[in-house]
Scaffold this active site. Structure first.
Site, PDB file in Angstrom:
ATOM      1  N   CYS A 129      25.728  21.650  31.265  1.00  0.00           N
ATOM      2  CA  CYS A 129      24.961  20.645  32.007  1.00  0.00           C
ATOM      3  C   CYS A 129      24.474  19.591  31.024  1.00  0.00           C
ATOM      4  O   CYS A 129      23.724  19.886  30.112  1.00  0.00           O
ATOM      5  CB  CYS A 129      23.764  21.295  32.696  1.00  0.00           C
ATOM      6  SG  CYS A 129      24.204  22.763  33.632  1.00  0.00           S
ATOM      7  N   ARG A 148       8.258  36.631  29.721  1.00  0.00           N
ATOM      8  CA  ARG A 148       8.748  37.604  28.740  1.00  0.00           C
ATOM      9  C   ARG A 148       7.656  38.635  28.478  1.00  0.00           C
ATOM     10  O   ARG A 148       6.531  38.272  28.128  1.00  0.00           O
ATOM     11  CB  ARG A 148       9.136  36.909  27.438  1.00  0.00           C
ATOM     12  CG  ARG A 148      10.229  35.854  27.618  1.00  0.00           C
ATOM     13  CD  ARG A 148      10.502  35.072  26.365  1.00  0.00           C
ATOM     14  NE  ARG A 148      11.490  34.025  26.598  1.00  0.00           N
ATOM     15  CZ  ARG A 148      11.921  33.186  25.650  1.00  0.00           C
ATOM     16  NH1 ARG A 148      11.432  33.282  24.419  1.00  0.00           N
ATOM     17  NH2 ARG A 148      12.826  32.278  25.947  1.00  0.00           N
TER      18      ARG A 148
END
Length: 264
Positions: A108, A249
């Site tokens: 992208c 995370r």
């Protein structure tokens, strides 16, 4: 015959001064050219799986179609030739597209974004979602995405994304292109008439402006990612009333926009 998603390739691994000959699994990169009424519209480089879903999601995100059952007369895939043949129940409006034929790679970049920003005003949706999700569920959904990312575990070469409710992954897709993974989810929802206003997008990659716009086009109000957002994506999220959460995370995460949807 379906093309393999994963193939084995010979490699030389260098470790502590020694070369070792072995085989490693790599993900397949596959170009698919989409024809609409016999005219080439775009070539998308993707993982050769769930191709019909990807084509439907891609055409919807481009504003070519709105509803699968009403707008698509026929759709067939010729994997051997790398072609997708689409016939619509209406003449497609391509007057606002920059080019009659585009090549969309698996990465992208700015070349893809330059297309999007000219057309997103027609297809990006301001979120009306009232769903909330607990902080603990954010961690659980991200962990579940990673646990079920089998192709990534084998190759390390794909992005994964999933549509979820507040506690469970409902449908998950992977692809070498993160935009393709989102198109597959969009196509699945359109083909199966699944409402997404009260759903959550869990994503393995960074929240770029393109990813944020894809989520807006699908109709998602909450985007969860284990990676970072970009400033432009956050500006768009603020304007489109979308909640963005990054760096999920362990037991930590950052809530960047519209934090009222994340609750304790």
């Amino acid at each position: 015959m379906d093309k393999p998603i994963i193939i084995k390739r010979p490699v030389y691994t260098y470790d502590r001064g020694t070369f070792i000959s072995k085989s490693e699994k790599v993900v397949t990169e596959y170009p698919l050219t989409i024809q609409i009424h016999g005219e080439e519209f775009a070539t998308v480089v993707c993982t050769p799986k769930e191709l019909e879903e990807m084509v439907v999601g891609f055409l919807a995100s481009e504003g070519i179609i709105r509803m699968y059952d009403k707008d698509v007369k026929s759709l067939s895939i010729d994997e051997g030739r790398g072609m997708a043949y689409v016939t619509l129940n209406h003449k497609p409006d391509v007057s606002l597209h920059l080019h009659s034929k585009r090549f969309i790679g698996s990465c992208c970049g700015n070349s893809r974004q330059s297309f999007y920003f000219h057309h997103d005003v027609r297809t990006a949706k301001t979120s009306l979602s009232t769903i909330t999700v607990s902080a603990e569920s954010c961690f659980q959904l991200m962990e579940s995405l990673q646990q079920h990312s089998d192709v990534f575990k084998e190759t390390g070469g794909v992005h994964s994304a999933a549509i979820c409710n507040s506690s469970t992954l409902l449908v998950m897709r992977s692809d070498i292109g993160r935009h393709n993974a989102l198109d597959k989810l969009y196509g699945y929802c359109l083909m199966n008439k699944i409402s997404v206003r009260d759903k959550i997008l869990v994503f393995s990659g960074r929240i770029s402006s393109e990813v944020l716009l894809k989520a807006a086009k699908i109709g998602i109000g909450i985007v969860l990612s284990k990676s970072a957002p970009t400033n432009l994506a956050l500006e768009m999220a603020e304007e489109l009333n979308m909640t963005t959460v990054g760096f999920i995370r362990g037991t930590r995460m950052n809530i960047y926009t519209h934090p009222e949807r994340i609750v304790v």
